[in-house]
Structure formats: structure tokens, C-alpha cells
Scaffold this motif. Structure first.
Motif, PDB file in Angstrom:
ATOM      1  N   SER A 100       0.815  -1.216   0.000  1.00  0.00           N
ATOM      2  CA  SER A 100       0.000   0.000   0.000  1.00  0.00           C
ATOM      3  C   SER A 100       0.850   1.267   0.000  1.00  0.00           C
ATOM      4  O   SER A 100       0.358   2.348  -0.312  1.00  0.00           O
ATOM      5  CB  SER A 100      -0.910   0.018   1.231  1.00  0.00           C
ATOM      6  OG  SER A 100      -0.132   0.043   2.426  1.00  0.00           O
TER       7      SER A 100
ATOM      8  N   ASP B  56       2.078  -4.786   4.690  1.00  0.00           N
ATOM      9  CA  ASP B  56       1.710  -4.202   3.393  1.00  0.00           C
ATOM     10  C   ASP B  56       2.526  -2.954   3.060  1.00  0.00           C
ATOM     11  O   ASP B  56       2.202  -2.220   2.128  1.00  0.00           O
ATOM     12  CB  ASP B  56       0.213  -3.883   3.345  1.00  0.00           C
ATOM     13  CG  ASP B  56      -0.176  -2.764   4.299  1.00  0.00           C
ATOM     14  OD1 ASP B  56       0.605  -2.483   5.238  1.00  0.00           O
ATOM     15  OD2 ASP B  56      -1.254  -2.166   4.104  1.00  0.00           O
TER      16      ASP B  56
ATOM     17  N   LEU C  68       1.799   4.724  -5.514  1.00  0.00           N
ATOM     18  CA  LEU C  68       1.827   4.500  -4.073  1.00  0.00           C
ATOM     19  C   LEU C  68       2.499   5.682  -3.375  1.00  0.00           C
ATOM     20  O   LEU C  68       3.423   6.286  -3.925  1.00  0.00           O
ATOM     21  CB  LEU C  68       2.624   3.227  -3.738  1.00  0.00           C
ATOM     22  CG  LEU C  68       2.105   1.894  -4.282  1.00  0.00           C
ATOM     23  CD1 LEU C  68       3.099   0.782  -3.952  1.00  0.00           C
ATOM     24  CD2 LEU C  68       0.739   1.572  -3.705  1.00  0.00           C
TER      25      LEU C  68
END
Length: 490
Positions: free
Chosen positions: A354, A382, A422
Motif C-alpha cells: 500500500s 503491506d 503508491l
């Protein structure tokens, strides 16, 4: 004052189609050594002041002749001309103090801090320009930016927003110079590769080369070619081992010592002469004096200058020194990385994450080591971590030994911010001229947050750090929990 006056006439000359190489050399070299903790003795200061006084009259005459003007000088600089050729160092210092105190009263504390930060970037620009010149690359735009910076000091209005804008402009210039320098290195020595670097010493005479100017390491290796003298690198010079071209030199044995933080012991135990390449004096000259040589513009007491690439004195010193009698086997370390392969690997993994954390070059203090070990253990799965320094083994961590490749952080950050949709958080554990410039530059990159570790007072004092962080939206490291909570809630 001399610097400002010389820059004023050099810029005026440039704007009228002229140039002066002596003015350029003294301006760029003076900033590269003065904006640091370099120890200037009375003799050093007097020699520097005399250098400016010697070039100013012909510089002024050249400009006035070319532009067909007379006595063209701003009011703020007229006091400098009060110093005639017979002015001694005491009078120079006294006048300088008067001008400094007068200027200090005219600007705010914030503006003073920003100007000091600006000169950290100026130092970086000057060093990069001089390094590029050693590769035969003319960085005229870098020199011109320094002239404009110095002439901005003569402006009547010194508000923080204008200074901040100038800092951002200088950071952009410095980034372009670093890109050009990286290209010049790769064209001459090949693209950096993963390399095994030995810390083993072998019996024989030896020279230690310190600093970051790998072009001068090449000069040293060429000078000792065919001689029974080994060459070892120290601290940032280790990076040279990642360039393929340096593998042709059988005299280049590897790295010696534990780095600049341990240089007192490293230098004291090295059994031969030590060469401080340009711009490395500020790191070491106040710690150790002995068989020290330098290629730099200025040298302190006990440090022998090397002129015109003449290493004969160093070679003679190495031949007379005891050298390593038996040598000592030590570990080998792997440094460097293939940039394209790393980007491809990150893009391949990106779908699982993420956000991205990039950890820059480390200062390797116990406090920082504890911080990043804790950070790595608490970061969610993540979050992808790309670390150029501190590391532990986890599936979401990519470890790269970037060695002393300070520009790797900018290259990776820009590439990842463009290639991945991201958010990127960059941690700068180390605070030096490279990282300060890079942080300012990266504030213009979208979707990127910046955190910085402690700066030493030599680089930025506490007031300057506060001003720096506030002006550019850069955060300081606090506790792992607090920093992670702040980052992950965005």
C-alpha cells in the motif's frame, strides 16, 4: 565581503559577455572549503584575503573597460573598497565584524537561518562543479548560480519567502549537477556494479586515499602504476570499487579502516602517507596531523599540499615508510547494486503493498540503529521497505548496500514515485550537504513525505533545523510509534 565584491564584478562581467578564470577559481574554491568547520589559521586567512585583493583591481578594470562604466558599485559594498593593499588581517577582521553585525540587525532570525542553509547548498554546488571540471565537464550554469546567489546578499530586501525560493532554485541546480556528475563517472569508469571489497591488508608499502573525489583516486593509481606501492581507499572513496574501470589497477587492494567516525585510529595505525582528496579536509584535518597530503585548495598546518597532480612527494614518503610488514586477513563486504534490476524487482512486488518506505544512507549511531530495528519490526506487512543502510531479513524489505552512493536516494525516490501509484516516505538518517540538498529538491515530488535524523551542530544547529523543517515541511524523527502513526494515518 571580498567574496561578495568579487562575485558582484564577476557577474557584471559575465552579463557583458566577459569572464575571468581567476575570479571563478577563487570564488568556487573558497566556498567549497569555508562553508564548513575548516580550521583557518591567521596565515591561511591572510593568504586568502590577499588572493582576493590581488584579483579585484584587474577584475574591476576589466569590467569597467568592457562595459564602459566607472565606479559602478552598490552602496552595500563600498566599505570593502576601504581596504587597500596594505590592510592587515586585524583590520580585515574588524571591518568584517562591523559589516556582519550591521547585516544581522537588518534581517530576521528566520532569514539568517535560511541564509545559512542556503550556503550549505552553495558548498554542495561548488564541490559538484569542481568535481565536474576534473572530468572535463564545464558546469557554467552552476558557477553562474553561485554568482547570482552571492549577489542576492546585496539586495535591500531579505524576506524569508525570497530566500526560501532561492534555496529551492539552488537545490534544483545541485540535483542537475549531481545527475551530470553521475553520468560523467559512468562514461569514464562504466556503470556501477555489485562488487566484493576486501578489508585485508597485504605486506608492502602503501598509500591511503581519503574523500569522495574518485577522479583523484585514478590520478594516484596512475602515478603508482608499475611501482611496488599498494593503494587503499577510506570512507566514501570505497564507492570507487563499484566502477568496473578501477578493476584494471592491481595496486588497488581494497578498503582500510572503519570510516570517518573512526579516522583518528585509522590514520594513526596506517603505516604510510595519507592523501586527503579535495573537499575532505573538513572531515579530518582537526583530528590528526602527520603524514598527511592534500590536493585541496587550502591546507592546514602539518598537511602537505599536492600541486599539479605531482605525487612524487607522496610516493617518496610511501617508499620510506614502514608499510605493512605482515598484513592481516579480514572480511570481504558486498557493496553496490544494479539500479535497473532493483527498479524492476520493486515494480514486480509493488502490487502487494500500500506504500513504500525508502531508508537512506545511515549515520550508524547506536540510537539510529535501535530506531530502525524497531521500525522494521513494527512496520505492517503491506509496507514495502527499500533500505540503503540498516536492514533485517523480512519478506517486505529489500536490502541494498549503496555504500556511499548518496544520489541513490533521489534516483530511487523519483523512479518509484513515477512508476508506482503508491505514497512514498523517505527517511534520511544522515544529515550532510548531500541530504540537505536532496530533501529540499524532493519536497517538489508529489506523494512523497520526508523525515530526517539528527543533524550535527557543525552542519545545522538546532535553530537552523527548526527553521529548515518548518520552511520545507520536513519532519524530524521522534519515536517509532509516533512516526508510524503519523505516516500510516494518511
Amino acid at each position: 565581503m571580498y567574496l561578495k565584491l568579487t562575485a558582484y564584478y564577476a557577474l557584471k562581467l559575465y552579463e557583458n559577455g566577459g569572464s575571468d578564470e581567476k575570479a571563478r577559481n577563487i570564488i568556487m574554491n573558497t566556498i567549497s572549503v569555508m562553508v564548513s568547520n575548516f580550521e583557518f589559521s591567521e596565515k591561511d586567512f591572510e593568504a586568502l584575503a590577499n588572493g582576493f585583493k590581488n584579483i579585484l583591481p584587474p577584475l574591476i578594470k576589466k569590467y569597467e573597460s568592457l562595459a564602459n562604466v566607472k565606479d559602478d558599485i552598490p552602496e552595500s559594498l563600498k566599505s570593502v573598497l576601504k581596504l587597500d593593499e596594505k590592510a592587515d588581517i586585524i583590520r580585515s577582521i574588524k571591518l568584517g565584524e562591523q559589516e556582519f553585525l550591521k547585516k544581522a540587525k537588518e534581517i530576521s532570525a528566520e532569514s539568517r537561518d535560511l541564509y545559512k542553509i542556503l550556503f550549505v547548498l552553495a558548498k554542495s554546488i561548488c564541490i559538484n562543479v569542481l568535481d565536474l571540471e576534473s572530468f572535463g565537464v564545464d558546469a557554467e550554469d552552476g558557477y553562474l548560480s553561485i554568482l547570482k546567489l552571492l549577489n542576492s546578499l546585496n539586495a535591500d530586501e531579505q524576506n524569508p519567502e525570497k530566500i526560501k525560493a532561492l534555496i529551492e532554485e539552488m537545490a534544483g541546480m545541485d540535483d542537475r549537477l549531481m545527475r551530470t556528475l553521475q553520468k560523467a563517472r559512468e562514461e569514464r569508469y562504466g556503470k556501477p556494479e555489485v562488487a566484493e571489497v576486501s578489508y585485508t591488508t597485504t605486506p608492502g608499502k602503501a598509500i591511503l586515499v581519503v574523500g569522495s573525489n574518485i577522479r583523484e583516486l585514478e590520478d594516484v593509481l596512475e602515478a603508482v602504476k608499475g611501482k611496488e606501492i599498494d593503494v587503499y581507499t577510506h570512507d566514501e572513496m570505497m564507492l570507487a570499487n563499484t566502477f568496473p574501470q578501477f578493476r584494471q589497477y592491481s595496486n588497488l587492494k581494497g578498503q582500510y579502516g572503519q570510516g570517518i567516525e573512526n579516522c583518528l585510529l585509522d590514520f594513526a595505525t596506517f603505516p604510510g602517507p595519507i592523501i586527503l582528496t579535495r573537499h575532505s579536509l573538513y572531515n579530518v584535518e582537526h583530528l590528526y596531523r602527520g603524514l598527511l597530503y592534500t590536493t585541496d585548495f587550502a591546507s592546514s598546518k602539518g598537511v602537505i599540499p599536492i600541486k599539479d597532480k605531482d605525487f612524487s612527494g607522496v610516493i617518496e614518503s610511501a617508499e620510506k615508510a614502514k608499510g605493512f610488514k605482515t598484513g592481516r586477513p579480514c572480511e570481504t563486504v558486498t557493496i553496490g547494486f544494479n539500479y535497473d534490476e532493483v527498479i524492476a524487482k520493486i515494480k514486480e512486488k509493488a502490487g502487494k503493498f500500500s506504500r513504500v518506505f525508502i531508508i537512506g544512507l545511515g549515520a550508524y549511531t547506536l540510537e539510529q540503529k535501535a530506531y530502525f530495528e524497531k521500525l522494521f519490526s513494527q512496520v505492517p506487512d503491506d509496507v514495502l521497505i527499500v533500505s540503503l543502510s540498516y536492514c533485517i531479513q523480512r519478506d517486505n524489505i529489500i536490502c541494498l548496500n549503496a555504500c556511499f552512493d548518496s544520489y541513490a536516494v533521489t534516483r530511487l525516490t523519483e523512479a518509484l514515485s513515477k512508476e508506482l501509484a503508491l505514497p512514498v516516505t523517505v527517511f534520511f538518517p544522515k544529515c550532510d550537504r548531500h541530504t540537505i540538498s536532496q530533501m529540499v529538491y524532493l519536497t517538489k515530488t508529489e506523494n512523497v513525505d520526508l523525515y530526517v535524523g539528527k543533524c550535527t551542530p557543525i552542519m545545522l544547529n538546532p535553530n537552523m533545523i527548526t527553521t529548515f523543517q518548518k520552511a520545507f515541511g520536513i519532519k524530524g524523527l521522534t519515536s517509532v510509534k509516533k512516526d508510524l502513526d503519523e505516516i500510516l494515518k494518511k
